[in-house]
Design an enzyme around this catalytic site. Structure first.
Site, PDB file in Angstrom:
ATOM      1  CE  LYS A  22      -3.132   2.841   2.642  1.00 53.46           C
ATOM      2  NZ  LYS A  22      -3.729   3.136   3.953  1.00 53.46           N
ATOM      3  N   GLY A  55      -8.546   8.791   9.602  1.00 56.62           N
ATOM      4  CA  GLY A  55      -8.912   8.831  11.012  1.00 56.62           C
ATOM      5  C   GLY A  55      -9.993   9.814  11.380  1.00 56.62           C
ATOM      6  CB  ALA A 101      -8.606   7.393   4.626  1.00 51.91           C
ATOM      7  N   GLY A 102     -11.310   7.504   6.376  1.00 49.39           N
ATOM      8  CA  GLY A 102     -12.477   8.334   6.663  1.00 49.39           C
ATOM      9  C   GLY A 102     -13.701   7.602   7.164  1.00 49.39           C
ATOM     10  CG  ASN A 110      -6.412   0.804  11.808  1.00 49.73           C
ATOM     11  OD1 ASN A 110      -6.159  -0.356  12.094  1.00 49.73           O
ATOM     12  ND2 ASN A 110      -6.037   1.802  12.593  1.00 49.73           N
ATOM     13  CB  THR A 111      -9.430   5.075  12.918  1.00 49.90           C
ATOM     14  OG1 THR A 111      -8.088   5.333  12.499  1.00 49.90           O
ATOM     15  CG2 THR A 111      -9.728   5.872  14.172  1.00 49.90           C
TER      16      THR A 111
END
Length: 259
Positions: free
Chosen positions: A98, A159, A185-186, A207-208
């Site tokens: 990535k 995040g 993301a987001g 992830n977050t």
């Protein structure tokens, strides 16, 4: 799901990609990764403690059979990202990376110029490159043209948990490229995943949203269900949006014999 996703020479059944950062502890991370049904997990090469052994090592807690996706998180130049990918290949023998080249510390938005520069080099060196990028279709086409195996446009800043901020850009981008599109993301909650998949994106990386949830394992299960539901909804084909109502049980056009 029986349908598979092919990225370069790699094939996946799950369309949910997960990460390893921000978890309170390794056991929780492992349980959440298992609950997500994900077959691939990102690892930030620059932030990994390679001296840690046994249960002190993050790698010890990656579920057996999960494919590693080394990422270049923390890189702000093409040269740094290229070196990090080469290190990852030396460590794990993987061609899959990535590519993440950030523009600045505050926004964590991608630097598309440096990303393109790094992608071109890495593809020539035989890497299967998944670049984190903006939701700009022009940039996505350029990344595809240099040989990237997929493109990973952001839904919102890393995040942030804001969800898909510009679905129209993602729809245009999806139409413009032939390689898989992974929203990266987001994501904040399960509905964000479903929306991304309903737009026709091929997968979601997050992830977050799992790691920082009050109950990470429960959230991982929710994300798995949302990913599968969103993909099914996209393939099923939604009804057109209309300004006015339409009776769900009309007199005309009903199934024969029904009233």
């Amino acid at each position: 799901m029986s349908e598979t996703l092919r990225i370069g020479n790699h094939v996946f059944h799950s369309r949910l990609f997960t990460g390893t950062g921000k978890y309170a502890d390794f056991p929780t991370m492992k349980e959440a990764l298992l609950a997500s049904g994900s077959e691939i997990v990102t690892v930030a090469v620059r932030r990994l403690d390679l001296s840690a052994k046994g249960e002190e090592s993050l790698l010890h807690w990656i579920p057996e059979g999960m494919k590693l996706l080394p990422n270049t998180a923390g890189c702000f130049t093409a040269d740094d990202a290229i070196r990090t990918c080469r290190l990852a290949r030396e460590l794990w023998g993987s061609d899959l990376v990535k590519l993440e080249v950030l523009a600045d510390q505050k926004t964590l938005l991608p630097d598309v110029v440096e990303t393109l520069k790094a992608a071109e080099v890495l593809v020539k060196e035989g890497f299967t490159v998944l670049p984190y990028t903006t939701d700009d279709a022009v940039v996505a086409r350029k990344l595809e043209d240099v040989g990237c195996a997929a493109v990973m446009p952001l839904g919102a800043p890393i995040g942030s948990g804001l969800g898909v901020r510009n679905p129209y850009n993602l729809m245009i981008l999806r139409e413009q490229v032939k390689v898989p599109v992974l929203v990266d993301a987001g994501v904040g909650t399960a509905s964000d995943v479903a929306i991304a998949m309903e737009l026709g994106c091929d997968a979601v990386l997050l992830n977050t949203a799992i790691a920082c949830a009050k109950e990470p394992v429960r959230m991982a299960r929710a994300m798995k269900a949302a990913c599968e539901a969103g993909r099914d909804a996209y393939l099923a084909g939604r009804i057109p949006k209309k300004l006015y109502g339409s009776a769900s049980s009309p007199i005309e056009g009903t199934i024969s014999g029904a009233r």
